[in-house]
Design an enzyme around this catalytic site. Structure first.
Site: not given
Length: 282
Positions: A130, A138, A147, A173
């Protein structure tokens, strides 16, 4: 349908799209028979070369139509159709952003590897990753930068692993790695190296004003086929270890309780944590 092509490509594309939609709606709604029913729809295009059809198909997403010459070599057309099928098969098993295996491929492979481990009594390790504080990436730098981070981690994961490991995007993620034939010691060594290398990657903010790094937490578990376990139970062990890694500081690898350790006789006088290491394999 036996017609001659006497109108522009856009009109032809519209006709085919309408036909596809009509047939698709009727088929999937179940109004006209069961799924075993099928019909071939033929459409004659006079004066259209394979290259022109290729251009038309690409522009208007007509890859579902199989083109064949009435008089001529069918091989180029069949080859193109085969390539389309291969591309669609690839897409059903791979994540579009990272190119790694997707959850569907991960689930199928994990089931196979667990059964193989049961039969051969060979070690099987599973890691779930993770990315730490990914939401803030983000929120701060935008989804395109997020991304980029995901793709960079996927690339590093693929570079670090062996040819017969399976790296997958587990969701969002989160990533997963199936390591057949690897015990805890070997897997932990690989994962620690991966985290160290990923931590050193420098990302640049969209405005170019800031350089930042990203870390990752990992939950690791291992199985040796000596006890019955389901894929869901195996995943939960890795998930629990990941939760421990996240709640105890992040940017680290945590190993779960190993499902086969309890089978080691108590008269060995080995403490539980020592059993984890000694019987975890390499």
């Amino acid at each position: 349908m036996d017609k001659t092509l006497k109108f522009p490509q856009n009109e032809l594309a519209t006709e085919l799209a309408v036909l596809r939609e009509e047939l698709g709606n009727r088929f999937f709604s179940g109004e006209d028979g069961d799924a075993s029913d099928a019909v071939w729809v033929f459409r004659l295009f006079q004066g259209v070369s394979p290259s022109e059809w290729e251009d038309l198909s690409s522009k208007h997403n007509l890859s579902g139509w199989l083109s064949l010459p009435i008089d001529g070599d069918a091989f180029p057309h069949l080859k193109r159709f085969q390539e389309t099928l291969e591309r669609l098969a690839y897409q059903t098993e791979h994540d579009a952003l990272t190119g790694l295996a997707n959850r569907r491929a991960f689930d199928r492979t994990l089931d196979i590897e667990i059964e193989r481990s049961k039969r051969a009594r060979t070690p099987l390790s599973l890691a779930i990753f993770d990315l730490d504080n990914f939401k803030s990436i983000n929120d701060t730098y935008g989804h395109p930068k997020g991304d980029e981070v995901l793709s960079s981690f996927a690339q590093k994961l693929e570079q670090t692993t062996r040819r017969y490991d399976l790296a997958a995007r587990y969701g969002g993620e989160e990533f997963a790695l199936i390591m057949a034939g690897s015990g805890v010691v070997k897997a932990q060594r690989l994962l620690s190296r991966l985290l160290n290398e990923f931590r050193e990657i420098e990302f640049v903010s969209p405005d170019g004003a800031k350089i930042f790094n990203v870390t990752c937490s990992v939950g690791l578990t291992c199985y040796k086929g000596s006890v019955d376990i389901t894929a869901d139970e195996f995943i939960k062990l890795a998930d629990d270890a990941l939760y421990e890694a996240k709640t105890s500081g992040k940017d680290q690898v945590k190993v779960s309780k190993l499902p086969f350790v309890d089978n080691v006789p108590n008269d060995t006088l080995v403490h539980a944590n020592e059993k984890q290491f000694l019987f975890g394999g390499n």
